[in-house]
Write a protein that holds these residues in place. Structure first.
Motif, PDB file in Angstrom:
ATOM      1  N   GLY A  92      -6.973  13.932   2.918  1.00 52.85           N
ATOM      2  CA  GLY A  92      -6.614  12.878   3.853  1.00 52.85           C
ATOM      3  C   GLY A  92      -6.654  11.512   3.206  1.00 52.85           C
ATOM      4  N   SER A  93      -5.680  10.658   3.573  1.00 55.47           N
ATOM      5  CA  SER A  93      -5.585   9.332   2.959  1.00 55.47           C
ATOM      6  C   SER A  93      -4.772   8.405   3.845  1.00 55.47           C
ATOM      7  CB  SER A  93      -4.913   9.450   1.578  1.00 55.47           C
ATOM      8  OG  SER A  93      -4.490   8.193   1.092  1.00 55.47           O
ATOM      9  N   PRO A  94      -5.003   7.085   3.767  1.00 54.15           N
ATOM     10  CA  PRO A  94      -4.064   6.141   4.379  1.00 54.15           C
ATOM     11  C   PRO A  94      -2.743   6.139   3.611  1.00 54.15           C
ATOM     12  CG  PRO A  94      -6.191   5.099   3.865  1.00 54.15           C
ATOM     13  CD  PRO A  94      -6.159   6.410   3.155  1.00 54.15           C
ATOM     14  N   VAL A  95      -1.705   5.644   4.260  1.00 52.38           N
ATOM     15  CA  VAL A  95      -0.411   5.452   3.599  1.00 52.38           C
ATOM     16  C   VAL A  95      -0.377   4.055   3.004  1.00 52.38           C
ATOM     17  CG1 VAL A  95       2.080   5.268   3.936  1.00 52.38           C
ATOM     18  CG2 VAL A  95       0.787   7.042   5.130  1.00 52.38           C
ATOM     19  N   TYR A  96      -0.081   3.970   1.708  1.00 55.34           N
ATOM     20  CA  TYR A  96       0.087   2.671   1.045  1.00 55.34           C
ATOM     21  C   TYR A  96       1.541   2.537   0.605  1.00 55.34           C
ATOM     22  CZ  TYR A  96      -4.958   1.641   0.456  1.00 55.34           C
ATOM     23  OH  TYR A  96      -6.291   1.348   0.654  1.00 55.34           O
ATOM     24  N   PHE A  97       2.329   1.756   1.347  1.00 56.98           N
ATOM     25  CA  PHE A  97       3.719   1.491   0.959  1.00 56.98           C
ATOM     26  C   PHE A  97       4.472   2.781   0.625  1.00 56.98           C
ATOM     27  CE2 PHE A  97       1.253  -2.282  -0.173  1.00 56.98           C
ATOM     28  CZ  PHE A  97       1.923  -3.253   0.565  1.00 56.98           C
ATOM     29  N   GLY A  98       4.387   3.749   1.521  1.00 56.91           N
ATOM     30  CA  GLY A  98       5.100   5.006   1.320  1.00 56.91           C
ATOM     31  C   GLY A  98       4.489   5.891   0.262  1.00 56.91           C
ATOM     32  N   ASN A  99       3.207   5.689  -0.041  1.00 65.32           N
ATOM     33  CA  ASN A  99       2.572   6.486  -1.100  1.00 65.32           C
ATOM     34  C   ASN A  99       1.121   6.781  -0.715  1.00 65.32           C
ATOM     35  OD1 ASN A  99       2.189   7.770  -3.601  1.00 65.32           O
ATOM     36  ND2 ASN A  99       3.512   6.261  -4.621  1.00 65.32           N
ATOM     37  N   ILE A 100       0.451   7.555  -1.580  1.00 63.55           N
ATOM     38  CA  ILE A 100      -0.962   7.853  -1.396  1.00 63.55           C
ATOM     39  C   ILE A 100      -1.766   6.579  -1.640  1.00 63.55           C
ATOM     40  CG2 ILE A 100      -2.832   9.417  -2.095  1.00 63.55           C
ATOM     41  CD1 ILE A 100      -0.717  11.164  -3.421  1.00 63.55           C
ATOM     42  N   SER A 101      -2.911   6.465  -1.014  1.00 58.58           N
ATOM     43  CA  SER A 101      -3.769   5.302  -1.224  1.00 58.58           C
ATOM     44  C   SER A 101      -4.252   5.239  -2.674  1.00 58.58           C
ATOM     45  CB  SER A 101      -4.982   5.370  -0.298  1.00 58.58           C
ATOM     46  OG  SER A 101      -5.784   6.491  -0.620  1.00 58.58           O
ATOM     47  N   THR A 102      -4.597   4.036  -3.117  1.00 57.21           N
ATOM     48  CA  THR A 102      -5.075   3.848  -4.487  1.00 57.21           C
ATOM     49  C   THR A 102      -6.345   4.659  -4.751  1.00 57.21           C
ATOM     50  OG1 THR A 102      -4.181   1.597  -4.464  1.00 57.21           O
ATOM     51  CG2 THR A 102      -5.769   2.120  -6.188  1.00 57.21           C
ATOM     52  N   GLY A 103      -7.257   4.666  -3.763  1.00 59.38           N
ATOM     53  CA  GLY A 103      -8.504   5.404  -3.946  1.00 59.38           C
ATOM     54  C   GLY A 103      -8.284   6.883  -4.177  1.00 59.38           C
ATOM     55  N   MET A 104      -7.395   7.499  -3.379  1.00 57.41           N
ATOM     56  CA  MET A 104      -7.109   8.925  -3.549  1.00 57.41           C
ATOM     57  C   MET A 104      -6.342   9.167  -4.838  1.00 57.41           C
ATOM     58  SD  MET A 104      -7.409  12.028  -2.482  1.00 57.41           S
ATOM     59  CE  MET A 104      -8.025  11.919  -0.799  1.00 57.41           C
ATOM     60  N   SER A 105      -5.404   8.258  -5.152  1.00 60.55           N
ATOM     61  CA  SER A 105      -4.625   8.406  -6.392  1.00 60.55           C
ATOM     62  C   SER A 105      -5.520   8.385  -7.617  1.00 60.55           C
ATOM     63  CB  SER A 105      -3.637   7.253  -6.503  1.00 60.55           C
ATOM     64  OG  SER A 105      -2.350   7.693  -6.446  1.00 60.55           O
ATOM     65  N   GLU A 106      -6.490   7.472  -7.633  1.00 67.65           N
ATOM     66  CA  GLU A 106      -7.414   7.373  -8.762  1.00 67.65           C
ATOM     67  C   GLU A 106      -8.232   8.658  -8.906  1.00 67.65           C
ATOM     68  OE1 GLU A 106      -9.663   3.914  -7.852  1.00 67.65           O
ATOM     69  OE2 GLU A 106      -8.208   2.511  -8.747  1.00 67.65           O
ATOM     70  N   PHE A 107      -8.636   9.223  -7.790  1.00 64.44           N
ATOM     71  CA  PHE A 107      -9.414  10.465  -7.833  1.00 64.44           C
ATOM     72  C   PHE A 107      -8.558  11.608  -8.380  1.00 64.44           C
ATOM     73  CE2 PHE A 107     -11.118  14.399  -6.105  1.00 64.44           C
ATOM     74  CZ  PHE A 107     -12.484  14.260  -6.337  1.00 64.44           C
ATOM     75  N   LEU A 108      -7.327  11.736  -7.878  1.00 65.19           N
ATOM     76  CA  LEU A 108      -6.459  12.819  -8.326  1.00 65.19           C
ATOM     77  C   LEU A 108      -6.116  12.686  -9.812  1.00 65.19           C
ATOM     78  CD1 LEU A 108      -4.018  13.162  -5.281  1.00 65.19           C
ATOM     79  CD2 LEU A 108      -5.913  14.667  -5.907  1.00 65.19           C
ATOM     80  N   SER A 109      -6.090  11.437 -10.311  1.00 66.48           N
ATOM     81  CA  SER A 109      -5.772  11.227 -11.731  1.00 66.48           C
ATOM     82  C   SER A 109      -6.858  11.776 -12.646  1.00 66.48           C
ATOM     83  CB  SER A 109      -5.568   9.737 -12.009  1.00 66.48           C
ATOM     84  OG  SER A 109      -6.801   9.025 -11.928  1.00 66.48           O
ATOM     85  N   LYS A 110      -8.049  12.034 -12.069  1.00 65.08           N
ATOM     86  CA  LYS A 110      -9.161  12.568 -12.858  1.00 65.08           C
ATOM     87  C   LYS A 110      -9.196  14.096 -12.877  1.00 65.08           C
ATOM     88  CE  LYS A 110     -11.979   8.544 -11.575  1.00 65.08           C
ATOM     89  NZ  LYS A 110     -13.176   8.085 -10.811  1.00 65.08           N
TER      90      LYS A 110
END
Length: 381
Positions: A92-110
């Motif tokens: 689950g995540s907020p929508v950021y400009f038609g994308n995943i939130s920065t917080g979730m994106s940073e986690f997935l990048s790991k």
């Protein structure tokens, strides 16, 4: 009176055991979120409620990073490594400009380590989002799906489940890809009653898939290698194998060392603070006594290994090598027979994963008078 008391205690113990076994048999789903102001968390609670409604799946809500928001600060933070331990994950995540939130994106990048080790392949995933005005929500959900598809996860959409029961007089965040909440539309409380309902329905649907895939995977494992792929904890119980308390180091060293995915352990025949059957084979102890000491030593190794993998021996992928050294006369040649109890125990516990390379040798003496010393190398997740 004493008999009645004992009977009640027995009933209580049976209840606790049965409850523990029931919990252990449940599938486990992680509801993993990033939330700014609590909207995504509110949806997460409904997702979790739906997941647990059938009583076959247990839901755990965690966030990808700590938050100072009073609504969120007590939610535990997940680690990347623990994702592989669950039978399914709802993201689950907020929508950021038609994308995943920065917080979730940073986690997935790991999660590149999980990707390279195929750790999430075949695990079911579903997604839900807090979508502001609703603009770009499908794009954001699809970007979520793209990231999870790269991991080989089984993507579970919501479809039109629950649509017929929502209030169609106000805008709702329903989507075939996953529930959303129109957080910035304040004509009603958000998430709205209908959005909460859709999230609960999504949780129910996801629980069915997670439980089915978990059961199917367990069946495949058993059919593939028989007892070998059973839950290791269950194997220990079935075979009445009791691991000892951790031995204490007698010098400036650690009980185990980890390098990458390899665990290194060295142990002797220590039990309850004393060496079992010490001395030289054929002089101070018989071969049968040394074999008993070998079993004790290997149980120490397994106890330490369990500590090294955080208490879950199912994370052991392979016993790579065992090296046994025995206190023997110069002319002794049956070292391999003395080592067999350790090898047999390892295969008994881990099945195919317990098969290993091995070396045995003799020595004129061993530390603290032990008749046996074992070095072990295991590959773990």
């Amino acid at each position: 009176m004493k008999k009645t008391y004992s009977f009640l205690i027995g009933i209580l113990v049976l209840f606790i055991i049965n409850t523990a076994m029931a919990q252990e048999q449940k599938a486990k789903v992680l509801v993993l979120i990033y939330s700014d102001n609590g909207g995504t968390y509110e949806l997460a609670k409904e997702i979790a409620k739906g997941i647990e409604s059938g009583q076959k799946v247990q839901a755990t809500i965690k966030q990808v990073k700590a938050s100072e928001n009073p609504k969120l600060k007590n939610i535990p933070v997940a680690t990347v490594e623990e994702l592989a331990a669950y039978d399914g994950i709802a993201f689950g995540s907020p929508v950021y400009f038609g994308n995943i939130s920065t917080g979730m994106s940073e986690f997935l990048s790991k999660t590149i380590g999980l990707w390279s080790s195929h750790a999430l392949e075949g695990k079911p995933a579903t997604v839900f989002m807090s979508a502001g005005s609703g603009a770009g929500k499908e794009l954001a959900l699809q970007s979520f799906w793209n990231s999870l598809a790269v991991h080989g996860m089984v993507l579970v959409p919501n479809g039109i489940s629950g649509y017929e029961n929502i209030d169609k007089n106000i805008p709702q965040g329903n989507s075939v890809l996953g529930t959303t909440s129109l957080a910035s539309l304040n004509s009603v409380e958000r998430p709205s009653r209908s959005e909460r309902y859709l999230a609960e329905v999504q949780g129910k649907n996801f629980a069915k898939v997670a439980f089915a895939l978990r059961s199917d995977e367990n069946t495949k494992s058993v059919n593939k290698v028989g007892v070998a792929e059973k839950d290791v904890n269950q194997v220990l119980r079935d075979k009445n194998i009791v691991l000892p308390s951790l031995p204490k180091p007698v010098g400036n060293y650690e009980l185990y060392a980890r390098s990458g995915n390899l665990i290194f352990i060295n142990q002797v025949a220590l039990k309850d603070g004393k060496i079992v059957n010490p001395g030289k084979v054929g002089v101070d102890v018989t071969e049968e006594q040394v074999k008993e000491a070998t079993t004790v030593t290997m149980l120490n190794v397994l106890a330490i290994l369990k500590e090294a993998v955080g208490g879950d021996l199912n994370r052991v992928k392979k016993c790579v090598q065992l090296i046994g050294t025995f206190n023997t006369p110069d002319t002794y040649t049956k070292h391999a027979e003395l080592m067999n109890p350790a090898s047999n125990l390892t295969v008994e516990v881990f099945g195919e994963k317990g098969k290993h390379t091995r070396n045995t040798s003799g020595a004129s003496s061993l530390p603290v008078g032990s008749s046996v010393s074992i070095q072990a190398i295991f590959e773990v997740e």
